[in-house]
Enzyme design. Structure first.
Site, PDB file in Angstrom:
ATOM      1  CD  GLN A 102     -21.695  18.451   2.951  1.00  0.00           C
ATOM      2  OE1 GLN A 102     -21.279  18.809   3.856  1.00  0.00           O
ATOM      3  NE2 GLN A 102     -22.331  17.251   3.044  1.00  0.00           N
ATOM      4  CB  THR A 103     -17.715  24.180   2.208  1.00  0.00           C
ATOM      5  OG1 THR A 103     -17.103  23.648   3.268  1.00  0.00           O
ATOM      6  CG2 THR A 103     -18.840  24.681   2.848  1.00  0.00           C
ATOM      7  CD  GLU A 116      -3.944  16.166   5.738  1.00  0.00           C
ATOM      8  OE1 GLU A 116      -4.287  16.522   6.973  1.00  0.00           O
ATOM      9  OE2 GLU A 116      -4.104  15.240   5.055  1.00  0.00           O
ATOM     10  CG  ASP A 121      -2.265  -0.785   1.156  1.00  0.00           C
ATOM     11  OD1 ASP A 121      -2.729  -0.509  -0.075  1.00  0.00           O
ATOM     12  OD2 ASP A 121      -2.759  -1.474   2.033  1.00  0.00           O
TER      13      ASP A 121
END
Length: 694
Positions: A378-379, A346, A305
């Site tokens: 959504q945003t 991040e 992976d």
């Protein structure tokens, strides 16, 4: 006690000596055909000593050293098993009788942990021992698994994910969980672990079986050779008019058989296999199949992976790219403000980059003047609304997906510079993730997020390539991103946008071409591929389905461990090959050491002189008796001398098969011929000096 714990060496030796005598039981000896021949020879020689005119110093020494050959072979195996048994004893102490709280019709009933059946539900709370292997179906808790993994830090186990499996004998440290039992007493993970560590269920591998057939064939051949020696010697003595110049008594013939058959590798073969499993165990990898360890040494293809194995697993900010007319400092300041309340890896990496590269200190964004805007699907943005307490309109900073931020800026009445999105496309082509930063209606620039390839991983893949092992990266990324990371990591191939069925199909494709495949996984969706792979390494933190499907379990749950597993497997094969070469070369030397000395007096012109065959006695051994005793003693002692190498293994280096074969022939082949000549001569001199041989 962890698999990494040290074992007291003196105690280990004492235990191995005791086990050496216990293993003289016929039931244990017959498992090793080569050493069983030595065992029978020892018994027959002992019986011969009780016969009239047979008890003398020479025959007594032969008998003594034949028994010691058996004992030294047993000692090698006992030493290999000893470290594992020490680990197993600690694990067995964990397997104490525990009381479990079983759920029956919603009510908790106290039962003996050994009476639990598969499918039953039990409840565990903080401070309690988990009574059986299972999967969490309700709740989340921290669990102390140090007794198994050696890792003191507790781990989180929760329902509904790939970290739901729990092991019997571990301790719950917090909260309350409900567990569905997946293994009954006697078949638990702990039971299988103990059995494999002790070697009690270690099956012989295909290569080991094939080598055993070769060794048995050589043994049978030399037995035939020795059996025909008495009539051959009798015929030549009659022809030469001599009598009794060739030693053909039963103890001598038995000693000759033991010296000529491949006793060295026969005595060490089992120890090599057990030591290979133990080396894995010391790296916290449990092999539930001895065949898997050997298969790891023959692996042609590694499936890995990307996330967590090849890369660090968390994307990190590596660069700020300002929009035209915007300074780097302004972009870094806005990016840091938008990330101060972002607890994702991040977000933290953005704040750290701004601090380290531009000296921007973290600021307090809590309180009435700052409102953090969390990321949503959504945003696809997050950010900060910041007021200074003077102006009514807040400063609105956003960072997120390029398209989402673009639409938001347009809604704010701003415009978009095409140069910014050229940078966005360039980052995507390099396999990175671009985040666009905007301050109100103005785009400030782009943050380059990158999934960092682990340091040194490219060099390790290069080593595997030298060994003939091909690496294949599995990732859910798109083909463009996957190709960029594959090139940076140095893998040979990749599977982009991979689904569980893609992994299984790739493994079957490789196997249909005659290749052996290894892979690593932790989830239920990895179980089919782990079961199909020749070497399937399941993470201990993974699901029960994954642990059952694989033939190895990594107790540390370290995805890069697969590379070490392959190296240990190859070391096992290299060790077996090296000692087999040395053993057979030894037999060639002993053949030339003993037989010329035995027939050296044949066809002598007068009494007291040597015959023409004595010219083959190139070691100038003193007499037939000293030659036989020297060879028998060397044959016993060389097993002891090679025990450390059998347990430690030949030093592993990533070399091709041709180079390994050449080195084997030069070091262990040539060395196996020279070493007996040197030490048999030294033993011969010592025997004569101490008057132990005529």
């Amino acid at each position: 006690m962890s698999a990494k714990a040290e074992v007291n060496y003196a105690s280990l030796v004492r235990q191995a000596i005791v086990e050496s005598f216990k293993k003289l039981h016929p039931g244990d000896q017959i498992k090793n055909p080569v050493m069983f021949v030595v065992y029978l020879g020892s018994i027959i020689t002992t019986v011969c000593l009780a016969l009239p005119h047979q008890f003398n110093l020479f025959n007594g020494q032969i008998c003594f050293w034949l028994w010691f050959t058996c004992l030294f072979a047993n000692f090698a195996e006992a030493m290999a098993e000893g470290r594992g048994k020490a680990h197993a004893d600690e694990l067995r102490r964990m397997r104490t009788k525990t009381t479990a709280r079983k759920l029956v019709n919603g009510q908790e009933v106290s039962v003996n942990g050994n009476d639990l059946k598969i499918g039953e539900l039990i409840v565990c709370e903080a401070g309690e021992i988990i009574a059986a292997d299972g999967e969490i179906i309700e709740g989340i808790a921290t669990v102390d698994e140090s007794a198994i993994t050696g890792e003191s830090a507790p781990v989180v186990r929760e329902s509904g994910g790939d970290r739901s499996a729990v092991t019997g004998g571990t301790r719950v440290l917090s909260d309350r969980i409900v567990i569905r039992v997946t293994a009954e007493a006697g078949n638990s993970f702990l039971d299988r672990m103990i059995s494999m560590i002790e070697g009690a269920r270690r099956q012989k591998t295909p290569n080991e079986i094939a080598l055993n057939i070769v060794l048995i064939s050589l043994t049978a051949l030399f037995i035939v050779v020795v059996v025909v020696l008495p009539p051959f010697a009798h015929y030549n003595e009659n022809a030469a008019g001599q009598k009794g110049v060739v030693l053909t008594s039963l103890p001598v013939l038995l000693a000759l058989i033991v010296c000529l058959i491949p006793t060295t590798i026969g005595g060490l073969l089992s120890a090599i296999g057990i030591a290979g499993i133990d080396r894995l165990m010391r790296r916290n990898v449990l092999a539930t199949s001895g065949r898997a360890v050997e298969a790891a040494g023959d692996v042609d293809v590694l499936l890995l992976d990307k996330t967590g194995t090849i890369t660090l697993g968390n994307r990190q900010a590596t660069e700020f790219i300002p929009a035209p007319g915007v300074t780097l400092e302004a972009l870094a300041d806005a990016a840091q403000l938008a990330s101060l309340a972002d607890e994702t890896p991040e977000g933290r990496s953005i704040a750290v980059l701004a601090k380290e590269k531009y000296g921007l200190r973290g600021r307090d964004v809590s309180g009435p003047h700052a409102q953090f805007i969390p990321f949503t699907a959504q945003t696809r943005m997050s950010g900060l609304d910041l007021t200074d307490g003077k102006s009514a309109a807040p400063r609105r900073i956003r960072k997120g997906a390029a398209e989402a931020v673009k639409n938001w800026v347009i809604e704010q009445g701003g415009t978009v510079d095409p140069a910014v999105f050229e940078k966005v496309d360039g980052i995507a082509r390099l396999g990175g993730t671009p985040l666009v930063v905007a301050d109100g209606a103005k785009i400030l620039g782009v943050i380059h997020l990158k999934d960092i390839v682990k340091g040194g991983i490219k060099e390790r893949f290069a080593q595997l390539r030298k060994m003939g092992v091909r690496t294949v990266m599995i990732t859910g990324d798109n083909s463009l991103t996957a190709a960029a990371i594959a090139a940076e990591a140095g893998v040979d191939d990749f599977i982009a946008q991979a689904k569980p069925e893609d992994k299984l199909a790739r493994i079957r494709q490789e196997q249909s071409g005659g290749r052996l495949v290894a892979m690593i996984g932790d989830g239920t969706n990895d179980a089919p591929a782990l079961a199909q792979a020749d070497v399937g390494v399941a993470m201990n933190t993974g699901t029960q389905a994954a642990r059952e499907a694989g033939n190895m379990v990594d107790l540390d749950s370290n995805p890069t461990k697969l590379i070490e597993v392959v190296e240990i497997g190859k070391q096992l094969l290299m060790t077996r090959g090296a000692l087999t070469t040395f053993s057979i070369a030894n037999d060639v030397s002993k053949y030339f050491a003993i037989l010329p000395a035995m027939f050296g007096l044949l066809y002598a012109l007068s009494a007291g002189q040597h015959g023409p065959l004595d010219k083959l006695n190139i070691m100038f051994l003193h007499s037939p008796q000293s030659a036989i005793l020297s060879a028998v003693i060397f044959n016993a002692l060389i097993i002891v001398a090679l025990i450390p190498l059998a347990l430690r293994g030949v030093k592993y280096r990533p070399l091709g098969a041709a180079v390994i074969l050449r080195n084997n022939m030069l070091i262990y082949g040539l060395g196996g011929i020279i070493v007996p000549f040197v030490f048999i001569k030294l033993i011969d001199v010592l025997l004569v000096a101490t008057h132990l041989a005529p």
